[in-house]
Design a protein around this motif. Structure first.
Motif, PDB file in Angstrom:
ATOM      1  N   ALA A 161     -42.934 -73.554 -85.916  1.00 32.85           N
ATOM      2  CA  ALA A 161     -45.375 -72.487 -85.917  1.00 32.85           C
ATOM      3  C   ALA A 161     -46.182 -73.273 -86.728  1.00 32.85           C
ATOM      4  N   PHE A 162     -47.238 -74.306 -85.681  1.00 35.50           N
ATOM      5  CA  PHE A 162     -48.272 -74.885 -87.139  1.00 35.50           C
ATOM      6  C   PHE A 162     -49.650 -73.532 -87.158  1.00 35.50           C
ATOM      7  N   GLY A 163     -50.457 -73.343 -88.056  1.00 37.86           N
ATOM      8  CA  GLY A 163     -51.015 -73.096 -88.460  1.00 37.86           C
ATOM      9  C   GLY A 163     -52.342 -73.428 -87.009  1.00 37.86           C
ATOM     10  N   ASP A 164     -54.370 -72.743 -87.890  1.00 37.96           N
ATOM     11  CA  ASP A 164     -55.369 -73.396 -87.144  1.00 37.96           C
ATOM     12  C   ASP A 164     -55.577 -74.575 -87.663  1.00 37.96           C
ATOM     13  N   SER A 165     -56.028 -75.212 -86.353  1.00 38.19           N
ATOM     14  CA  SER A 165     -56.798 -76.806 -86.810  1.00 38.19           C
ATOM     15  C   SER A 165     -57.089 -76.766 -87.818  1.00 38.19           C
ATOM     16  N   ASP A 197     -36.817 -71.415 -85.359  1.00 37.03           N
ATOM     17  CA  ASP A 197     -36.911 -72.341 -86.388  1.00 37.03           C
ATOM     18  C   ASP A 197     -37.501 -72.622 -87.560  1.00 37.03           C
ATOM     19  N   LEU A 198     -38.892 -73.260 -87.018  1.00 41.13           N
ATOM     20  CA  LEU A 198     -39.606 -74.111 -88.649  1.00 41.13           C
ATOM     21  C   LEU A 198     -40.842 -73.303 -88.099  1.00 41.13           C
ATOM     22  N   GLY A 199     -41.290 -74.160 -89.978  1.00 39.58           N
ATOM     23  CA  GLY A 199     -42.814 -73.622 -89.692  1.00 39.58           C
ATOM     24  C   GLY A 199     -42.784 -74.577 -90.746  1.00 39.58           C
ATOM     25  N   CYS A 200     -44.249 -75.034 -90.670  1.00 38.76           N
ATOM     26  CA  CYS A 200     -45.357 -75.608 -91.505  1.00 38.76           C
ATOM     27  C   CYS A 200     -45.879 -74.634 -92.465  1.00 38.76           C
ATOM     28  N   ILE A 201     -45.524 -75.011 -93.838  1.00 40.68           N
ATOM     29  CA  ILE A 201     -46.946 -73.843 -94.936  1.00 40.68           C
ATOM     30  C   ILE A 201     -46.798 -75.168 -96.088  1.00 40.68           C
ATOM     31  N   TRP A 202     -47.263 -74.540 -96.962  1.00 37.85           N
ATOM     32  CA  TRP A 202     -47.210 -75.213 -98.112  1.00 37.85           C
ATOM     33  C   TRP A 202     -46.425 -74.209 -99.453  1.00 37.85           C
TER      34      TRP A 202
END
Length: 295
Positions: free
Chosen positions: A150-154, A199-204
């Motif tokens: 999962a990615f966030g918004d653009s 399974d995976l996610g993009c954050i900070w």
């Protein structure tokens, strides 16, 4: 009054490609500079909900409005791209936003960053990719092909733009390499990975830290699969034609905030204040955007 800033991914990319955000409203909307009595502030959705962000950042922005003798009109954006559109189009005088949103509005309208957030005293942080507990990511990203991500918004840097750039550098198109989803709120990404829904996610890193410390997730509910090099934090950006005297006073006020004052103003940890800054610190973000063909 500030409007609700929501923008679709398609619209964000259209504004990026055409550079038309600054002309989205009549020029009269950009006319406020000298003599204005209200400071219009837009804030990116830093925390899990808009109400969380509103509560956390209103004291800071009231402090800024007081420092220039103005009333405060503050609005939390619905998404990361929306706050970029707000400052580019003149709907806001200043905005607290992330690095990629800033790069977009700088390219589109000449908006300028004038103060960068510090995390534990440094004006940098790390983008991270978190993974579901129990999966083996010892050869990441080779061993992650076909997994859900999962990615966030653009308009977001850590949750969208930076991971797009990083996967591109690995020769990977994430849309075909993974079971790909985007436009997900970063806090929801983190909870979805921690609960095993994806399974995976993009954050900070600071968002993960905040969610662990407030009890939303536990440290052992997931794993950090990848962490970037230090990247420039987000910060305060002003519209291109905002009166320079106002900008100078706001910059002075932000630079006066130390760790003690940050706690008094309820600024979420691990943020400890702000440092004076300029676009020179963000050219690395520009280069990433150009590599992806987005600037």
């Amino acid at each position: 009054m500030l409007k609700d800033f929501r923008v679709s991914r398609r619209e964000a990319m259209r504004l990026t490609a055409l550079g038309v955000a600054a002309t989205a409203l009549p020029l009269s909307a950009l006319a406020q500079s000298k003599g204005q009595d209200t400071l219009r502030v837009a804030v990116a959705p830093y925390l899990p909900t808009q109400s969380d962000t509103e509560k956390a950042y209103r004291p800071l922005n009231q402090f800024l409005a007081d420092s220039v003798g103005m009333k405060l009109d503050m609005k939390v954006a619905s998404d990361w791209a929306g706050v970029s559109t707000a400052i580019s189009s003149g709907q806001a005088d200043v905005a607290l936003m992330g690095p990629w949103g800033y790069a977009l509005c700088h390219a589109n309208s000449g908006a300028e960053i004038f103060a960068t957030e510090t995390s534990d005293g440094a004006p940098t942080y790390k983008a991270i990719i978190v993974g579901r507990k129990g999966l083996d990511f010892s050869s990441f990203p080779k061993d992650a092909k076909g997994l859900s991500i999962a990615f966030g918004d653009s308009g977001g840097f850590s949750a969208w733009m930076y991971p797009q750039y990083w996967f591109n550098k690995q020769g990977i198109d994430p849309r075909s390499y993974f079971k790909y989803t985007e436009g997900v709120a970063p806090a929801a990404i983190m909870t979805s990975v921690a609960s095993g829904q994806i399974d995976l996610g993009c954050i900070w890193d600071s968002l993960r830290w905040q969610m662990i410390h407030n009890g939303t997730i536990t440290e052992d509910s997931h794993q950090v699969v990848y962490a970037s090099e230090p990247l420039p934090n987000g910060g305060y950006v002003h519209r291109a034609d905002l009166d320079k005297g106002i900008v100078s006073k706001l910059q002075d006020a932000l630079a006066s905030i130390d760790a003690k004052k940050a706690r008094q103003l309820n600024i979420p940890e691990p943020n400890t204040g702000f440092v004076r800054d300029s676009h020179a610190s963000y050219t690395v973000v520009d280069e990433m955007g150009k590599t992806l063909g987005l600037l």
